[in-house]
Design an enzyme around this catalytic site. Structure first.
Site, PDB file in Angstrom:
ATOM      1  N   ALA A  43      17.679  31.905  11.221  1.00 55.54           N
ATOM      2  CA  ALA A  43      17.652  31.848   9.767  1.00 55.54           C
ATOM      3  C   ALA A  43      16.646  30.801   9.320  1.00 55.54           C
ATOM      4  CB  ALA A  43      19.039  31.508   9.217  1.00 55.54           C
ATOM      5  N   LYS A  44      16.238  30.895   8.059  1.00 50.34           N
ATOM      6  CA  LYS A  44      15.233  29.966   7.541  1.00 50.34           C
ATOM      7  C   LYS A  44      15.734  28.528   7.500  1.00 50.34           C
ATOM      8  CE  LYS A  44      12.870  33.564   4.978  1.00 50.34           C
ATOM      9  NZ  LYS A  44      12.637  34.207   3.677  1.00 50.34           N
ATOM     10  N   ARG A  45      17.037  28.364   7.543  1.00 47.57           N
ATOM     11  CA  ARG A  45      17.572  26.996   7.580  1.00 47.57           C
ATOM     12  C   ARG A  45      17.364  26.344   8.945  1.00 47.57           C
ATOM     13  NH1 ARG A  45      21.867  30.492   7.696  1.00 47.57           N
ATOM     14  NH2 ARG A  45      23.122  30.494   9.593  1.00 47.57           N
TER      15      ARG A  45
END
Length: 317
Positions: free
Chosen positions: A247-249
Site C-alpha cells: 500500500a502507499k502507506r
C-alpha cells in the site's frame, strides 16, 4: 504482426507516494504496449478529491520519468471530465437503465435479502429503490441526495482474460444494481473508467487482479453505452510478508525513497522484472525488457515481496 493501433494505459490515483507494486503495474503496461509497437497513455484518476494531492501527482510524474516510462499523449485528468461522465449518465437515463437510489450503506447492510457481495461494493444491493414512483423520488429527494444505480443485466457475463483465462460472473446475482454516480455527485469508478478508456481508444487494459471482479460490471456498461470494450489482462498483486497487498502507506519502498537514496533505475527495473517472470533480479535496462516481454511468463499467483530480498536486490544493505 500487431498493428500499431494497439493502445495501452496506466491509470494511477495520486493519493500517496508510488510504491514498487504500483510501478510494477506501470512497467508491465508500458512493456505490453512497447513490445507490440503500440501507444502508452497515462490517466490520472483523481476523483477522490479528499485524498488526492498535487504533490503526489508531481512525484508520480517524476517516478515514471526516472524509470524511463514515457507516455505518448497529454495525460487525461478525471477531475476535469465530469461533463463527459454526465453525458454518459444522461444516455443511460434516456434508455431507462439507471435510477436514483436513496439507500444508505447501513440500510443496505440491514436488508434481509442482502447477502455478502464483492468487497468493493459491499453487500449485494437488494433493489430497494429500483421501482420508486416519481412521487416517491421527489419526496425522498427532499431529505437526501440520491446516488444513481445501473440496472444490472441478468445472466452471466463471460470474457477471457489474457493471463487468467476464462472468467464468469453473474453481476445481478452477486452485486445487484451498482452505483454509477455517488450521492456526493461524483461519478463512480465503474462509469468513469469505461467512458475514459473508450474516449482514449484503449485497446488493451493491463491492471492488478484486484480489479478482475469489477470487469463484468464494466463490460455491461460498455454494451449499454454502445462502446467497444478493450482486451483485459489482470496480473496478481505484489504482497507484503504479512500477506497484505503493498500500500502507499508502506513508504520504505516508495520510488521517491529509492531515488533519494541514489539507487540506479536499472536496479529497480531488475527487481520488478524478477517479480514478473522477466528476469533474475539483476539490473536491467528497458530496451532489454521490451525484447524479452511475453505474456505467458507472467506469474498467475501473488508475488511476495520479502524485505531481505528487496534490500539485497536494491543494494540497500
Amino acid at each position: 504482426m500487431v498493428a500499431a493501433t494497439m493502445r495501452g494505459r496506466f491509470a494511477p490515483s495520486p493519493t500517496g507516494r508510488m510504491h514498487l507494486g504500483n510501478m510494477r503495474s506501470a512497467l508491465l503496461g508500458w512493456l505490453q504496449a512497447r513490445a507490440k509497437g503500440g501507444a502508452f497513455l497515462l490517466r490520472i484518476e483523481d476523483l477522490d478529491r479528499a485524498r488526492c494531492r498535487p504533490q503526489f501527482l508531481q512525484d508520480l510524474y517524476e517516478d515514471l520519468r526516472w524509470l524511463g516510462l514515457d507516455w505518448d499523449e497529454t495525460p487525461l485528468i478525471q477531475s476535469e471530465r465530469d461533463s463527459v461522465y454526465r453525458e454518459a449518465q444522461e444516455k443511460l437515463t434516456r434508455e431507462g437503465l439507471i435510477y436514483p437510489c436513496f439507500c444508505t450503506r447501513a440500510e443496505i447492510a440491514r436488508a434481509a435479502s442482502a447477502p455478502h457481495g464483492l468487497s468493493d461494493e459491499g453487500p449485494r444491493y437488494p433493489g430497494t429503490c429500483a421501482h420508486l414512483t416519481a412521487e416517491q423520488v421527489s419526496e425522498r429527494a427532499r431529505t437526501r441526495a440520491p446516488a444513481y444505480r445501473f440496472r444490472a443485466r441478468e445472466g452471466e457475463v463471460r470474457f477471457v482474460d489474457e493471463l487468467m483465462g476464462p472468467y464468469v460472473q453473474d453481476v445481478q446475482a452477486l452485486v445487484g444494481d451498482f452505483v454509477v454516480r455517488r450521492n456526493d455527485g461524483v461519478a463512480s469508478y465503474q462509469l468513469a473508467v469505461v467512458v475514459d478508456d473508450a474516449a482514449s481508444r484503449i485497446t488493451h487494459v493491463l491492471r492488478g487482479d484486484d480489479l478482475l471482479p469489477s470487469t463484468p460490471r464494466q463490460l455491461q456498461l460498455y454494451a449499454a453505452l454502445g462502446l467497444p470494450a478493450p482486451a483485459f489482462l489482470h496480473v496478481p498483486l505484489v504482497m507484503g510478508e504479512d500477506g497484505k497487498r503493498l500500500a502507499k502507506r508502506d513508504g520504505a519502498f516508495a520510488l521517491a525513497e529509492l531515488r533519494a537514496r541514489g539507487r540506479p533505475p536499472e536496479y529497480v527495473l531488475g527487481l520488478l522484472a524478477a517479480w514478473s517472470g522477466l528476469g533474475d533480479g539483476s539490473p536491467v535496462t528497458l530496451p532489454a525488457l521490451v525484447a524479452r516481454y511475453r505474456t505467458d511468463v507472467l506469474p498467475r499467483e501473488p508475488v511476495v515481496a520479502r524485505e531481505a530480498l528487496l534490500l539485497d536486490a536494491l543494494g540497500l544493505r
